[in-house]
Design an enzyme around this catalytic site. Structure first.
Site, PDB file in Angstrom:
ATOM      1  N   CYS A   1     -24.435  -1.176   5.388  1.00  0.00           N
ATOM      2  CA  CYS A   1     -23.373   0.697   5.232  1.00  0.00           C
ATOM      3  C   CYS A   1     -24.608   1.908   5.741  1.00  0.00           C
ATOM      4  CB  CYS A   1     -23.020   0.629   3.836  1.00  0.00           C
ATOM      5  SG  CYS A   1     -21.609   2.484   3.212  1.00  0.00           S
TER       6      CYS A   1
ATOM      7  N   CYS B   1     -19.971 -14.361  -4.188  1.00  0.00           N
ATOM      8  CA  CYS B   1     -21.477 -13.535  -3.721  1.00  0.00           C
ATOM      9  C   CYS B   1     -22.759 -13.642  -4.694  1.00  0.00           C
ATOM     10  CB  CYS B   1     -21.131 -11.543  -4.326  1.00  0.00           C
ATOM     11  SG  CYS B   1     -19.547 -11.263  -3.524  1.00  0.00           S
TER      12      CYS B   1
ATOM     13  N   CYS C   1     -23.683  -6.870   2.489  1.00  0.00           N
ATOM     14  CA  CYS C   1     -23.174  -5.501   2.727  1.00  0.00           C
ATOM     15  C   CYS C   1     -23.369  -4.454   1.802  1.00  0.00           C
ATOM     16  CB  CYS C   1     -21.682  -5.229   1.845  1.00  0.00           C
ATOM     17  SG  CYS C   1     -21.260  -6.338   0.451  1.00  0.00           S
TER      18      CYS C   1
ATOM     19  N   CYS D   1     -20.602  -9.676   6.083  1.00  0.00           N
ATOM     20  CA  CYS D   1     -19.898 -11.168   5.053  1.00  0.00           C
ATOM     21  C   CYS D   1     -20.218 -12.218   5.255  1.00  0.00           C
ATOM     22  CB  CYS D   1     -18.716 -10.621   4.938  1.00  0.00           C
ATOM     23  SG  CYS D   1     -18.061 -11.722   3.239  1.00  0.00           S
TER      24      CYS D   1
ATOM     25  N   ASP E   1       0.707  -1.479  -0.115  1.00  0.00           N
ATOM     26  CA  ASP E   1      -0.211  -0.285   0.107  1.00  0.00           C
ATOM     27  C   ASP E   1       0.557   1.370  -0.023  1.00  0.00           C
ATOM     28  OD1 ASP E   1      -2.639   1.221   0.184  1.00  0.00           O
ATOM     29  OD2 ASP E   1      -2.318   1.340   2.087  1.00  0.00           O
TER      30      ASP E   1
ATOM     31  N   CYS F   1     -26.473 -12.501  -2.608  1.00  0.00           N
ATOM     32  CA  CYS F   1     -26.050 -11.867  -1.328  1.00  0.00           C
ATOM     33  C   CYS F   1     -26.176 -10.157  -0.768  1.00  0.00           C
ATOM     34  CB  CYS F   1     -25.047 -12.147  -0.668  1.00  0.00           C
ATOM     35  SG  CYS F   1     -24.597 -11.937   0.731  1.00  0.00           S
TER      36      CYS F   1
ATOM     37  N   CYS G   1     -14.169   1.742   9.427  1.00  0.00           N
ATOM     38  CA  CYS G   1     -15.773   0.705   9.339  1.00  0.00           C
ATOM     39  C   CYS G   1     -15.134  -0.559   9.010  1.00  0.00           C
ATOM     40  CB  CYS G   1     -16.337   1.449   9.007  1.00  0.00           C
ATOM     41  SG  CYS G   1     -18.016   0.537   9.234  1.00  0.00           S
TER      42      CYS G   1
ATOM     43  N   CYS H   1     -19.379  -3.498   6.747  1.00  0.00           N
ATOM     44  CA  CYS H   1     -19.403  -4.242   5.622  1.00  0.00           C
ATOM     45  C   CYS H   1     -19.103  -5.960   5.652  1.00  0.00           C
ATOM     46  CB  CYS H   1     -19.446  -3.596   3.905  1.00  0.00           C
ATOM     47  SG  CYS H   1     -17.312  -3.037   4.531  1.00  0.00           S
TER      48      CYS H   1
END
Length: 361
Positions: free
Chosen positions: A206, A196, A202, A256, A141, A199, A249, A252
């Site tokens: 939020c 996914c 998430c 899952c 990163d 679904c 946060c 989400c």
């Protein structure tokens, strides 16, 4: 770099074994074809979803063409490292304790950037001892790198509807790192299929509706962006929706279904320090500048600085339960020398007064 092709699969297996010894949960190899991810990024930028993160617009095609960022690159080695502390419960206790501060689970311990870069460097040095010098550059990163798209191609998971990488046997609580190299290593097997399905948990959970559609996050509404990346005043319309989140946060990810398979980390550096997993808002709001500097040494939290830390806490205190005399007193007596912090403290006081009046009526 020319090497005996018959030796390369064995070399990858050694790399994977060494990576495991260094604490990495998985290692994969990807090619440099990222044009689809580059197009997705350009569309995201064009919609202004990056907010104040101007750095996302810099460097142009270097983000999706690794060979432009590091010439001679032929492959990208992608790794992941789990970070969920062993003793923390899921879901987090903050759900039923709004007077407590919520710090994203990845930031409870030491900053992962340096730890992972050191481990990646050790991995490269060990490889060099085995095959001789080779070209490489490590990233965590720390440069214009599309790490999630690269990890997806390397078989480390799929990018979920919340835009985080998900692995079917490890959830999403892990960090990513990369090695750009001039070694023509064999590619990993085909990427993991998106699981996914239909679904939308998430998206539905939020608090600020930042996930504006599957695989589309408007950072300007995201609590992680607002509490970490955003330098100025938090939009008033979003403050009541932030609850007790003071740094990042995880909502989400918390909902899952795949995170029931998440793997706890043995890395003690990622375990909570200074009781950040169980502190009240008042306790953190009482930190002096000196205490903030001392207690966030080596932590990702240090990057936002004392003022933004207080700004975030003021918003959370404004959202805390009413009536609460200690909170009201702390806000009324708080230092207002910094204009940004003062604005959010005043909002918190007004917010609490409004809610108290509404409750009484």
């Amino acid at each position: 770099r020319q090497m005996d092709q018959q030796d390369l699969p064995a070399l990858v297996r050694m790399l994977q074994a060494w990576a495991a010894e260094l604490g990495f949960a998985q290692l994969g190899i990807s090619d440099l074809e990222l044009d689809t991810a580059g197009a997705h990024l350009r569309q995201w930028l064009a919609r202004g979803f990056h907010g104040d993160m101007a750095y996302m617009e810099r460097h142009g095609s270097k983000r999706w063409r690794p060979q432009e960022l590091v010439p001679q690159t032929l492959r990208v080695v992608s790794v992941r490292m789990n970070y969920w502390p062993e003793h923390l419960t899921r879901p987090p206790a903050h759900v039923n304790a709004p007077e407590h501060a919520y710090v994203s689970r990845y930031a409870l311990g030491r900053d992962y950037h340096k730890l992972m870069r050191r481990r990646l460097q050790k991995l490269c040095e060990r490889l060099a001892e085995h095959i001789g010098d080779f070209g490489y550059r490590c990233f965590v990163d720390s440069a214009p790198v599309l790490e999630k798209a690269i990890a997806e191609k390397a078989g480390l998971g799929w990018i979920g509807k919340h835009s985080n990488l998900v692995h079917p046997r490890a959830g999403s609580y892990f960090f990513l790192g990369e090695i750009y190299t001039d070694l023509a290593l064999p590619l990993s097997d085909a990427p993991i299929e998106d699981h996914c399905g239909r679904c939308t948990r998430c998206i539905d959970v939020c608090p600020t509706q930042a996930i504006v559609g599957p695989y589309q996050v408007d950072a300007r509404r995201c609590i992680s962006y607002l509490t970490i990346e955003h330098h100025g005043s938090i939009p008033e319309s979003l403050r009541p929706l932030m609850g007790n989140h003071v740094y990042g946060c995880d909502d989400c990810q918390t909902v899952c279904p795949w995170n029931r398979f998440s793997v706890r980390t043995p890395e003690e550096d990622f375990w909570p320090r200074h009781a950040l997993d169980a502190s009240t808002l008042l306790a953190l709001f009482a930190w002096t500048p000196q205490q903030f500097e001392r207690r966030t040494e080596g932590s990702a939290i240090r990057r936002i600085g004392y003022q933004r830390w207080r700004r975030n806490l003021a918003v959370a205190l404004g959202n805390a339960p009413v009536p609460h005399a200690d909170i009201d007193r702390a806000l009324s007596e708080a230092d207002r020398e910094d204009q940004l912090v003062a604005e959010h403290i005043d909002w918190a006081i007004a917010q609490r007064s409004f809610r108290a009046t509404a409750t009484n009526n």
